[in-house]
Write a protein that holds these residues in place. Structure first.
Motif, PDB file in Angstrom:
ATOM      1  N   VAL A 140       0.961  10.116   4.977  1.00  0.00           N
ATOM      2  CA  VAL A 140       0.667   9.072   3.987  1.00  0.00           C
ATOM      3  C   VAL A 140      -0.148   7.947   4.632  1.00  0.00           C
ATOM      4  N   LEU A 141       0.241   7.561   5.831  1.00  0.00           N
ATOM      5  CA  LEU A 141      -0.491   6.505   6.532  1.00  0.00           C
ATOM      6  C   LEU A 141      -1.936   6.929   6.805  1.00  0.00           C
ATOM      7  N   TYR A 183      -5.698  -5.960   4.754  1.00  0.00           N
ATOM      8  CA  TYR A 183      -5.277  -6.184   3.372  1.00  0.00           C
ATOM      9  C   TYR A 183      -4.929  -7.637   3.051  1.00  0.00           C
ATOM     10  N   GLY A 184      -4.473  -8.399   4.029  1.00  0.00           N
ATOM     11  CA  GLY A 184      -4.103  -9.776   3.759  1.00  0.00           C
ATOM     12  C   GLY A 184      -5.284 -10.644   3.358  1.00  0.00           C
ATOM     13  N   PRO A 228      10.167   5.199   0.764  1.00  0.00           N
ATOM     14  CA  PRO A 228      10.202   6.158  -0.345  1.00  0.00           C
ATOM     15  C   PRO A 228      10.567   7.552   0.165  1.00  0.00           C
ATOM     16  N   GLU A 229      11.064   8.405  -0.718  1.00  0.00           N
ATOM     17  CA  GLU A 229      11.560   9.720  -0.313  1.00  0.00           C
ATOM     18  C   GLU A 229      10.502  10.570   0.372  1.00  0.00           C
ATOM     19  N   GLN A 238       0.813  -1.215   0.000  1.00  0.00           N
ATOM     20  CA  GLN A 238       0.000   0.000   0.000  1.00  0.00           C
ATOM     21  C   GLN A 238       0.850   1.270   0.000  1.00  0.00           C
ATOM     22  N   PHE A 239       2.061   1.165   0.585  1.00  0.00           N
ATOM     23  CA  PHE A 239       2.873   2.359   0.807  1.00  0.00           C
ATOM     24  C   PHE A 239       4.198   2.344   0.047  1.00  0.00           C
ATOM     25  N   GLY A 240       4.396   1.369  -0.811  1.00  0.00           N
ATOM     26  CA  GLY A 240       5.625   1.305  -1.581  1.00  0.00           C
ATOM     27  C   GLY A 240       6.824   0.831  -0.791  1.00  0.00           C
ATOM     28  N   TRP A 241       6.576   0.050   0.279  1.00  0.00           N
ATOM     29  CA  TRP A 241       7.675  -0.497   1.066  1.00  0.00           C
ATOM     30  C   TRP A 241       7.997  -1.890   0.536  1.00  0.00           C
TER      31      TRP A 241
END
Length: 264
Positions: free
Chosen positions: A163-164, A238-239, A151-152, A130-133
């Motif tokens: 973002v969260l 999400y899982g 991410p930056e 979801q967060f690009g991790w």
């Protein structure tokens, strides 16, 4: 019929024998690998054939009632009914939940730690997505925790919190560390506040989980590593959705996810 091969059901959907469905899920999630707090897989036996599956985070009475209303043959959840150390009698709220399931012949299938840990379908993998991790390391008991590079736009506490909160649609509790730039994030969904020390040892600049307890505020202040509690329910939505999508794609079942609000 070959094992795990669905047969055509009503209205063009597919049906699958309950036992074949559980074997399919067990094959993906490998519950035997985990020392868990309760039973994984089938918890309450219902109809022998499954066509319609309702997915959710927790087998609450509200979710069970929703499964009844939708005519579901099975309820697939992360948090089932039975946990180590709980009351063993079917009274009160537990009686109400089990009674509804049995009266409507609904299968209850639950996967706890196996659904947290799965490298693709799991809560941690899906939260990271979801967060690009992108996880490049695992840590903690049974390697449940994930770690990677932020991410930056998330390399400050305010940026990460924003973002969260936007994605999870809820406020999060952010406990600052020493104000360092946040390069490495460690995360573990749900009630994993006890993993904070292992996250610190893994080299994280910030740890994200669902809940916080009193000691974590002190650890953050004393080690300089920030801590974010983003919600137990919110981080574990999400899982089961990813698992449901795979079930629909590969078994042809009718699968729906229902997100019932939970402020915790």
């Amino acid at each position: 019929m070959k094992e795990n091969t669905p047969t055509t059901g009503q209205e063009g959907c597919q049906t699958l024998p309950r036992d074949a469905l559980v074997r399919l899920l067990d094959g993906w999630l490998e519950p035997g690998r985990f020392k868990d707090y309760g039973p994984n897989g089938l918890q309450v036996e219902g109809k022998p054939q499954v066509r319609r599956v309702l997915c959710g985070v927790t087998a609450s009475l509200a979710l069970i009632d929703a499964a009844i209303q939708r005519g579901a043959d099975a309820l697939l959840v992360h948090h089932g009914l039975f946990w180590r150390g709980q009351e063993q009698r079917l009274t009160g709220w537990m009686k109400a939940r089990v009674q509804r399931l049995l009266a409507h012949d609904i299968n209850l299938i639950a996967y706890h730690l196996p659904l947290d840990a799965h490298a693709e379908l799991g809560n941690n993998a899906q939260l990271g997505r979801q967060f690009g991790w992108t996880a490049d390391a695992r840590f903690g008991d049974q390697d449940l925790g994930f770690a990677g590079v932020l991410p930056e736009d998330q390399q400050t506490l305010d940026g990460l919190r924003a973002v969260l909160e936007q994605q999870l649609a809820r406020p999060v509790l952010a406990i600052p560390g020493d104000g360092r730039p946040l390069h490495r994030v460690a995360w573990c969904t749900g009630g994993a506040q006890g993993f904070f020390e292992a996250a610190i040892a893994s080299g994280a600049d910030v740890f994200v989980t669902g809940e916080v307890s009193e000691p974590q505020a002190h650890y953050a202040a004393e080690t300089g590593v920030a801590f974010i509690a983003a919600g137990h329910h919110a981080t574990e939505r999400y899982g089961v959705q990813a698992l449901g999508r795979r079930l629909a794609d590969e078994a042809g079942l009718e699968v729906e996810f229902l997100d019932l609000h939970n402020p915790a």
